[in-house]
Scaffold this active site. Structure first.
Site, short mmCIF file in Angstrom:
data_model
loop_
_atom_site.label_atom_id
_atom_site.label_comp_id
_atom_site.label_asym_id
_atom_site.label_seq_id
_atom_site.Cartn_x
_atom_site.Cartn_y
_atom_site.Cartn_z
N GLU A 43 0.69 -1.03 -0.14
CA GLU A 43 0.07 0.07 -0.05
C GLU A 43 0.99 1.14 -0.09
O GLU A 43 1.72 1.34 0.83
CB GLU A 43 -0.88 0.09 1.20
CG GLU A 43 -1.83 1.23 1.24
CD GLU A 43 -2.68 1.46 2.24
OE1 GLU A 43 -3.88 2.29 2.39
OE2 GLU A 43 -2.40 0.63 3.41
N ASP A 117 -2.91 12.03 -1.96
CA ASP A 117 -2.83 13.52 -2.20
C ASP A 117 -3.46 13.78 -3.60
O ASP A 117 -2.77 13.30 -4.52
CB ASP A 117 -1.67 14.16 -1.82
CG ASP A 117 -1.61 15.64 -1.97
OD1 ASP A 117 -2.24 16.38 -2.38
OD2 ASP A 117 -0.93 16.13 -1.07
N LYS A 121 -3.12 21.42 -8.39
CA LYS A 121 -2.49 22.27 -9.28
C LYS A 121 -1.93 21.41 -10.48
O LYS A 121 -1.26 20.53 -10.35
CB LYS A 121 -1.61 23.06 -8.61
CG LYS A 121 -2.43 24.17 -7.57
CD LYS A 121 -1.13 24.97 -7.18
CE LYS A 121 -1.77 25.93 -6.08
NZ LYS A 121 -0.85 26.84 -5.42
N ASP A 153 -12.02 9.76 -2.52
CA ASP A 153 -13.20 10.43 -2.64
C ASP A 153 -13.27 11.77 -3.49
O ASP A 153 -14.08 12.58 -3.49
CB ASP A 153 -13.53 11.12 -1.20
CG ASP A 153 -12.68 11.86 -0.75
OD1 ASP A 153 -11.36 11.74 -0.87
OD2 ASP A 153 -13.12 12.85 -0.11
N THR A 191 -10.66 2.36 4.89
CA THR A 191 -9.47 3.05 5.42
C THR A 191 -10.20 4.03 6.49
O THR A 191 -11.28 4.02 6.41
CB THR A 191 -8.73 3.95 4.61
OG1 THR A 191 -9.43 4.91 4.09
CG2 THR A 191 -8.30 3.04 3.51
N GLU A 192 -9.21 4.72 7.25
CA GLU A 192 -9.68 5.70 8.33
C GLU A 192 -10.55 6.76 7.40
O GLU A 192 -11.65 7.22 7.80
CB GLU A 192 -8.79 6.13 9.09
CG GLU A 192 -8.12 5.33 10.05
CD GLU A 192 -6.74 4.67 9.59
OE1 GLU A 192 -6.34 3.90 10.34
OE2 GLU A 192 -6.52 4.53 8.47
N TYR A 193 -9.99 7.34 6.21
CA TYR A 193 -10.59 8.34 5.47
C TYR A 193 -11.78 7.89 4.88
O TYR A 193 -12.77 8.83 4.80
CB TYR A 193 -9.25 8.86 4.45
CG TYR A 193 -8.48 9.79 5.04
CD1 TYR A 193 -8.83 10.95 5.53
CD2 TYR A 193 -7.14 9.27 5.06
CE1 TYR A 193 -7.42 11.75 5.88
CE2 TYR A 193 -6.02 9.96 5.48
CZ TYR A 193 -6.33 11.29 5.84
OH TYR A 193 -5.47 12.07 6.25
#
Length: 212
Positions: A43, A117, A121, A153, A191-193
């Site tokens: 991962e 991430d 930009k 997401d 996942t936590e997110y």
């Protein structure tokens, strides 16, 4: 979001038995690291490690490597790891761009990318973990049948990935714009997110990519 540095995190990671130190020295010898010939899955950007540690618990027949470039984040994962009886998971504190120096061609069976991430930009597009540059890195370590699984997401990043991955010479085998309401959601490990975002009603996007 600015990451809060935890004093002493680098030293704690350097002394942890769960972190592979100088991983480039293990290239081609990861079977010796784990003491078996089980397939390896990694991962990239493991965060606090909930996802990959749950996978390791569910699948003792697979070896896992969690990769996190930020020591303060990896430290949180190590704290969780300390309370688990697992012998099929290790961590590394490295930048994913260097994976080709750490794993030999064909040493890895699957790459997981979770809530990476988005680097919104345009000038930072090469830093996105689904960019053509990073897909080329995964190509150097995966088995011929190896796959990349990506969840996010961020709709913009997902739509970018649907274009960038085929440009890199890969095929998107399946994808969904709403994971938790699709067949792809069966057996999904969060996942936590993911738990945080989905609890607010946000859709989760997922794709699986392979070379053919």
């Amino acid at each position: 979001m600015r990451l809060r540095h935890i004093p002493g995190s680098e030293e704690e990671i350097a002394g942890s038995p769960y972190v592979v130190q100088n991983p480039s020295e293990k290239k081609g010898d990861w079977k010796e690291v784990f003491g078996n010939e089980n397939p390896i899955e990694i991962e990239v950007g493991m965060g606090k490690g909930r996802f990959i540690m749950e996978l390791a618990f569910l699948h003792p027949e697979i070896n896992y490597v969690g990769i996190e470039r930020y020591p303060s984040v990896l430290l949180r994962g190590l704290q969780k790891r300390a309370g688990l009886e697992l012998d099929n998971i290790y961590f590394m504190c490295v930048d994913a761009i260097n994976l080709g120096d750490i794993f030999e061609k064909g040493e890895v069976q699957k790459v997981y990318l979770n809530f990476s991430d988005p680097w919104p930009k345009d000038r930072h597009a090469k830093r996105r973990l689904t960019s053509e540059e990073f897909m080329a890195v995964y190509d150097t370590i995966l088995t011929p049948e190896g796959v990349v699984e990506f969840k996010t997401d961020n709709k913009g990043l997902f739509e970018y990935s649907l274009e960038s991955i085929p440009r890199a010479g890969w095929k998107i085998r399946e994808h969904t714009f709403d994971l938790h309401r699709s067949e792809m959601g069966e057996g999904n490990v969060m996942t936590e997110y993911e738990e945080k975002f989905s609890s607010k009603g946000n859709p989760i996007y997922k794709l699986v990519a392979g070379r053919a």
